[in-house]
Design a protein around this motif. Structure first.
Motif, PDB file in Angstrom:
ATOM      1  N   TYR A  63       0.981  -1.343  -0.122  1.00  4.49           N
ATOM      2  CA  TYR A  63      -0.045  -0.055  -0.002  1.00  4.49           C
ATOM      3  C   TYR A  63       0.874   1.161  -0.239  1.00  4.49           C
ATOM      4  O   TYR A  63       0.804   2.138   0.944  1.00  4.49           O
ATOM      5  CB  TYR A  63      -0.843  -0.002   1.229  1.00  4.49           C
ATOM      6  CG  TYR A  63      -1.876  -1.192   1.292  1.00  4.49           C
ATOM      7  CD1 TYR A  63      -2.908  -1.620   0.639  1.00  4.49           C
ATOM      8  CD2 TYR A  63      -1.392  -2.224   2.374  1.00  4.49           C
ATOM      9  CE1 TYR A  63      -3.877  -2.714   0.596  1.00  4.49           C
ATOM     10  CE2 TYR A  63      -2.198  -3.423   2.627  1.00  4.49           C
ATOM     11  CZ  TYR A  63      -3.266  -3.573   1.786  1.00  4.49           C
ATOM     12  OH  TYR A  63      -3.954  -4.642   1.770  1.00  4.49           O
ATOM     13  N   GLN A 100       0.778   4.155  -1.462  1.00  8.01           N
ATOM     14  CA  GLN A 100       0.082   5.298  -1.554  1.00  8.01           C
ATOM     15  C   GLN A 100      -0.327   5.984  -0.049  1.00  8.01           C
ATOM     16  O   GLN A 100      -0.314   6.841   0.221  1.00  8.01           O
ATOM     17  CB  GLN A 100      -1.036   5.235  -2.448  1.00  8.01           C
ATOM     18  CG  GLN A 100      -2.383   4.495  -2.062  1.00  8.01           C
ATOM     19  CD  GLN A 100      -2.081   3.043  -2.385  1.00  8.01           C
ATOM     20  OE1 GLN A 100      -1.051   2.558  -2.712  1.00  8.01           O
ATOM     21  NE2 GLN A 100      -3.056   2.105  -1.865  1.00  8.01           N
ATOM     22  N   GLY A 145       2.332   7.757   1.208  1.00  9.07           N
ATOM     23  CA  GLY A 145       2.648   8.870   0.289  1.00  9.07           C
ATOM     24  C   GLY A 145       3.865   8.621  -0.731  1.00  9.07           C
ATOM     25  O   GLY A 145       4.590   9.392  -1.194  1.00  9.07           O
ATOM     26  N   SER A 193       5.427   7.319  -4.227  1.00 13.49           N
ATOM     27  CA  SER A 193       4.791   7.141  -5.564  1.00 13.49           C
ATOM     28  C   SER A 193       6.073   6.673  -6.519  1.00 13.49           C
ATOM     29  O   SER A 193       6.944   7.126  -6.110  1.00 13.49           O
ATOM     30  CB  SER A 193       4.121   8.527  -5.768  1.00 13.49           C
ATOM     31  OG  SER A 193       4.981   9.569  -5.861  1.00 13.49           O
TER      32      SER A 193
END
Length: 96
Positions: free
Chosen positions: A33, A35, A38, A40
């Motif tokens: 997870y 995302q 934060g 990317s």
């Protein structure tokens, strides 16, 4: 790209290999997870030579002086972490 804090030698897999990142929350979030924390640009695409690149973007709240391990992994289907197909050697990165 998978991240882990730099304080453990790795996760032992059932076939005797050692996944060279530790099993802390940063590792699981960066793989499953990204995302949520934060991250990317953590997913790369393999080229015909089996090489991949990814431009990891860290959130602005990451403090300087923080060290963590990073490695690239390819995954298949199945239960994590046993779905790991390949893993690059890990390296330590320190935020400056």
């Amino acid at each position: 790209a998978a991240l882990a804090f730099d304080d453990n030698s790795g996760i032992p897999l059932g076939d005797g290999r050692i996944f060279p990142l530790n099993s802390d929350p940063l590792f699981f979030l960066s793989v499953l997870y990204p995302q949520i924390i934060g991250l990317s640009n953590v997913t790369g695409i393999l080229n015909n030579n089996g090489e991949a690149t990814a431009q990891l973007t860290l959130p602005s709240y990451v403090p300087s002086g923080l060290s963590f391990k990073i490695a690239f992994a390819t995954f298949g289907t199945g239960n994590f972490p046993y779905s790991i197909k390949s893993i690059s050697p890990s390296t330590t990165i320190t935020i400056v």
